[in-house]
Write a protein that holds these residues in place. Sequence first.
Motif, PDB file in Angstrom:
ATOM      1  N   PHE A  83      38.863  56.154 -35.619  1.00  0.00           N
ATOM      2  CA  PHE A  83      39.168  57.388 -34.565  1.00  0.00           C
ATOM      3  C   PHE A  83      38.162  57.521 -33.770  1.00  0.00           C
ATOM      4  O   PHE A  83      38.440  57.654 -32.232  1.00  0.00           O
ATOM      5  CB  PHE A  83      39.098  58.597 -35.768  1.00  0.00           C
ATOM      6  CG  PHE A  83      39.443  59.788 -34.610  1.00  0.00           C
ATOM      7  CD1 PHE A  83      40.513  60.053 -34.031  1.00  0.00           C
ATOM      8  CD2 PHE A  83      38.336  60.656 -34.481  1.00  0.00           C
ATOM      9  CE1 PHE A  83      40.667  61.193 -33.404  1.00  0.00           C
ATOM     10  CE2 PHE A  83      38.544  61.770 -33.738  1.00  0.00           C
ATOM     11  CZ  PHE A  83      39.635  62.152 -33.107  1.00  0.00           C
ATOM     12  N   LEU A  84      36.872  57.313 -33.914  1.00  0.00           N
ATOM     13  CA  LEU A  84      35.732  57.498 -33.038  1.00  0.00           C
ATOM     14  C   LEU A  84      35.650  56.056 -32.056  1.00  0.00           C
ATOM     15  O   LEU A  84      35.466  56.594 -30.674  1.00  0.00           O
ATOM     16  CB  LEU A  84      34.417  57.338 -33.855  1.00  0.00           C
ATOM     17  CG  LEU A  84      34.189  58.713 -34.551  1.00  0.00           C
ATOM     18  CD1 LEU A  84      32.869  58.515 -35.518  1.00  0.00           C
ATOM     19  CD2 LEU A  84      33.985  59.976 -33.659  1.00  0.00           C
ATOM     20  N   LYS A  85      35.943  55.071 -32.369  1.00  0.00           N
ATOM     21  CA  LYS A  85      36.107  53.981 -31.442  1.00  0.00           C
ATOM     22  C   LYS A  85      37.168  54.010 -30.509  1.00  0.00           C
ATOM     23  O   LYS A  85      36.988  53.949 -29.291  1.00  0.00           O
ATOM     24  CB  LYS A  85      36.233  52.541 -32.256  1.00  0.00           C
ATOM     25  CG  LYS A  85      34.934  52.078 -32.925  1.00  0.00           C
ATOM     26  CD  LYS A  85      35.154  50.764 -33.789  1.00  0.00           C
ATOM     27  CE  LYS A  85      33.905  50.490 -34.506  1.00  0.00           C
ATOM     28  NZ  LYS A  85      34.041  49.195 -35.413  1.00  0.00           N
ATOM     29  N   ALA A  86      38.475  54.461 -31.006  1.00  0.00           N
ATOM     30  CA  ALA A  86      39.553  54.653 -30.201  1.00  0.00           C
ATOM     31  C   ALA A  86      39.097  55.893 -29.037  1.00  0.00           C
ATOM     32  O   ALA A  86      39.433  55.577 -27.863  1.00  0.00           O
ATOM     33  CB  ALA A  86      40.710  55.188 -30.854  1.00  0.00           C
ATOM     34  N   ASN A  87      38.531  57.062 -29.327  1.00  0.00           N
ATOM     35  CA  ASN A  87      38.092  57.854 -28.419  1.00  0.00           C
ATOM     36  C   ASN A  87      37.119  57.469 -27.529  1.00  0.00           C
ATOM     37  O   ASN A  87      36.982  57.679 -26.362  1.00  0.00           O
ATOM     38  CB  ASN A  87      37.624  59.276 -29.226  1.00  0.00           C
ATOM     39  CG  ASN A  87      38.617  60.267 -29.839  1.00  0.00           C
ATOM     40  OD1 ASN A  87      39.764  59.914 -29.588  1.00  0.00           O
ATOM     41  ND2 ASN A  87      38.172  60.983 -30.694  1.00  0.00           N
ATOM     42  N   TYR A  88      36.279  56.514 -27.975  1.00  0.00           N
ATOM     43  CA  TYR A  88      35.154  56.030 -26.981  1.00  0.00           C
ATOM     44  C   TYR A  88      35.893  55.173 -26.135  1.00  0.00           C
ATOM     45  O   TYR A  88      35.585  55.057 -24.946  1.00  0.00           O
ATOM     46  CB  TYR A  88      34.154  55.214 -27.706  1.00  0.00           C
ATOM     47  CG  TYR A  88      33.151  54.332 -26.919  1.00  0.00           C
ATOM     48  CD1 TYR A  88      32.287  55.131 -26.229  1.00  0.00           C
ATOM     49  CD2 TYR A  88      33.294  52.971 -26.636  1.00  0.00           C
ATOM     50  CE1 TYR A  88      31.413  54.478 -25.450  1.00  0.00           C
ATOM     51  CE2 TYR A  88      32.547  52.278 -25.677  1.00  0.00           C
ATOM     52  CZ  TYR A  88      31.462  52.808 -25.059  1.00  0.00           C
ATOM     53  OH  TYR A  88      30.671  52.595 -24.230  1.00  0.00           O
ATOM     54  N   GLN A  90      39.177  55.479 -24.998  1.00  0.00           N
ATOM     55  CA  GLN A  90      39.940  56.317 -24.182  1.00  0.00           C
ATOM     56  C   GLN A  90      38.937  56.887 -23.031  1.00  0.00           C
ATOM     57  O   GLN A  90      39.354  56.911 -21.839  1.00  0.00           O
ATOM     58  CB  GLN A  90      40.571  57.290 -24.786  1.00  0.00           C
ATOM     59  CG  GLN A  90      41.646  58.033 -24.081  1.00  0.00           C
ATOM     60  CD  GLN A  90      42.698  57.381 -23.322  1.00  0.00           C
ATOM     61  OE1 GLN A  90      43.338  56.522 -23.999  1.00  0.00           O
ATOM     62  NE2 GLN A  90      42.689  57.736 -22.089  1.00  0.00           N
ATOM     63  N   GLU A  91      37.797  57.322 -23.646  1.00  0.00           N
ATOM     64  CA  GLU A  91      36.705  58.032 -22.839  1.00  0.00           C
ATOM     65  C   GLU A  91      36.404  57.002 -21.546  1.00  0.00           C
ATOM     66  O   GLU A  91      36.083  57.305 -20.284  1.00  0.00           O
ATOM     67  CB  GLU A  91      35.525  58.556 -23.619  1.00  0.00           C
ATOM     68  CG  GLU A  91      34.376  59.249 -22.563  1.00  0.00           C
ATOM     69  CD  GLU A  91      33.388  59.885 -23.649  1.00  0.00           C
ATOM     70  OE1 GLU A  91      32.375  59.679 -23.122  1.00  0.00           O
ATOM     71  OE2 GLU A  91      33.721  60.448 -24.597  1.00  0.00           O
ATOM     72  N   ASP A  94      39.088  56.586 -19.011  1.00  0.00           N
ATOM     73  CA  ASP A  94      39.391  57.833 -18.096  1.00  0.00           C
ATOM     74  C   ASP A  94      38.365  57.864 -17.192  1.00  0.00           C
ATOM     75  O   ASP A  94      38.323  58.122 -15.926  1.00  0.00           O
ATOM     76  CB  ASP A  94      39.223  58.940 -18.947  1.00  0.00           C
ATOM     77  CG  ASP A  94      40.471  59.163 -20.104  1.00  0.00           C
ATOM     78  OD1 ASP A  94      41.377  58.534 -19.466  1.00  0.00           O
ATOM     79  OD2 ASP A  94      40.384  60.056 -20.994  1.00  0.00           O
TER      80      ASP A  94
END
Length: 128
Positions: A83-88, A90-91, A94
């Motif tokens: 989850f943390l890697k996916a958010n990283y 995506q960030e 962006d």
Amino acid sequence: MNIREVDIMNNKALISVIFLDLRYKITLTEEQSMEAIKHLINLWIHMKMLEKKHQELIISDKDVDNLSDISCDSKSSDEIEQFLKANYLQESFDQNQTNLSFSNSQKFIISTQIEKLLKPYHIEQNRI
């Protein structure tokens, strides 16, 4: 034929090409020459934006490759880590998307530099 000529001579790309060709640029009016200069400036800015986008996509691809290498090394089935890697990712994506355009001041600087080159060209270059 005259009606068609009016339509053709409203094409910004065409008048820009005529403007750059010393043999035919005398056929342009002052207004058409200024329109050609504006078009060439906008074209240059667009090309620089595409170049910047290309460079940032290359950098982004390297980041994704590095993260995938890390995830392959750890081989963790930890859902929180994924989850943390996916958010990283995506960030990072962006941030890259927001940095793809030039600010107004950067566009103004580029416009001014190109205009300084094209206006003397318009005035000083004689027909071949």
